[in-house]
Design an enzyme around this catalytic site. Structure first.
Site, mmCIF file in Angstrom:
data_model
loop_
_atom_site.group_PDB
_atom_site.id
_atom_site.type_symbol
_atom_site.label_atom_id
_atom_site.label_comp_id
_atom_site.label_asym_id
_atom_site.label_seq_id
_atom_site.Cartn_x
_atom_site.Cartn_y
_atom_site.Cartn_z
ATOM 1 N N SER A 92 86.164 0.147 34.138
ATOM 2 C CA SER A 92 84.707 0.094 34.024
ATOM 3 C C SER A 92 84.246 -1.357 34.150
ATOM 4 O O SER A 92 84.976 -2.291 33.816
ATOM 5 C CB SER A 92 84.265 0.647 32.660
ATOM 6 O OG SER A 92 82.892 0.374 32.405
ATOM 7 N N TYR B 152 84.942 0.443 23.367
ATOM 8 C CA TYR B 152 85.042 0.838 24.775
ATOM 9 C C TYR B 152 85.283 -0.382 25.653
ATOM 10 O O TYR B 152 86.154 -0.373 26.531
ATOM 11 C CB TYR B 152 83.762 1.559 25.199
ATOM 12 C CG TYR B 152 83.802 2.111 26.604
ATOM 13 C CD1 TYR B 152 84.405 3.333 26.871
ATOM 14 C CD2 TYR B 152 83.251 1.402 27.677
ATOM 15 C CE1 TYR B 152 84.454 3.853 28.161
ATOM 16 C CE2 TYR B 152 83.300 1.905 28.966
ATOM 17 C CZ TYR B 152 83.887 3.133 29.206
ATOM 18 O OH TYR B 152 83.942 3.630 30.491
#
Length: 252
Positions: free
Chosen positions: A137, A151
């Site tokens: 990501s 995350y």
């Protein structure tokens, strides 16, 4: 490009990016192992693939990870490509009482599972001179959202794991790369518990945060994965490929 007779494992392939990747590999001739936790969703994806192996499995469970690799090799006879796509997102402040519970859950799903799957798959992929692609990501490269330390950390760790393993496996003829999407229309927000109104608000904000003022479809990420897995990318390893509509470069 074709992947005739290639064997591909795609984790988290019951929807979104993983489903798009599996469907495109299958359309190009690959034998695909679909991995996910939702039988119904996996069955829907399987209808769009050519005779896939469907495995309901939880990548946070060691026995399931072992079963993914063992059953794929038993069923197809080999393994050429591993796509580590399964992941989850959840918010928590470092000051929250739930900080460590959220951190452990996210790290187990987004990073530890990738490490273990790669560990078990590597000997088979070395035999076929295949490759590994990790779905990371842009949040592993830059902090863009509040209360997302867990995350962000998991994806930053995944990127460096990619580089580390690429360096180790290069001498075995195995390439390892990472694809780092920005905003993509998937069900990750729904799966994290967000209702429709919250999902729309978040996606609208994400769109406004991109230089190109758009959000990608899962198929766009699949296209990049297909390229990196192909011989056209034979000189590429240890790289982090960003596909984010200019999310990282958006100026005020």
């Amino acid at each position: 490009m074709n992947f005739n007779d290639k064997v591909v494992i795609v984790t988290g392939s019951s929807s979104g990016i993983g489903a798009a990747i599996a469907i495109e590999f299958s359309a190009l001739g690959a034998n695909v192992c679909l991995v996910g936790r939702n039988q119904k969703k996996l069955d829907e994806v399987a209808k769009k693939c050519n005779n896939p192996l469907v495995l309901v499995a939880d990548v946070t469970q060691d026995k399931d990870i072992q079963r993914i690799v063992n059953e794929t090799v038993r069923y197809f006879g080999k393994l050429d490509i591993l796509v580590n796509n399964a992941g989850m997102g959840s918010s928590a402040s470092i000051k929250s009482e739930t900080a460590m519970a959220v951190f452990d859950k996210i790290m187990n799903t987004n990073l530890r599972s990738v490490v273990y799957l790669t560990h078990l798959a590597a000997p088979h992929i070395i035999k076929t001179k295949g490759n590994i692609i990790n779905i990371s990501s842009v949040l592993g490269l830059r902090v863009l959202m509040a209360d997302s330390f867990a995350y962000n950390t998991s994806k930053a760790g995944l990127d460096h794991f990619t580089r580390s393993v690429a360096a180790e496996l290069a001498s075995d003829g195995v390439r390892v790369n990472s694809v780092n999407p920005g905003p993509v229309f998937t069900d990750i927000l729904e799966n994290s518990g967000a209702n429709e109104a919250i999902q729309k608000a978040i996606f609208d904000k994400m769109k406004q945060g991109t230089a190109l003022n758009r959000i990608s479809e899962p198929s766009e990420i699949a296209d990049l994965v297909i390229f990196l897995a192909s011989d056209k990318a034979r000189a590429i390893t240890g790289s982090v490929y960003v596909s984010d509509n200019g999310y990282l470069i958006k100026t005020a």
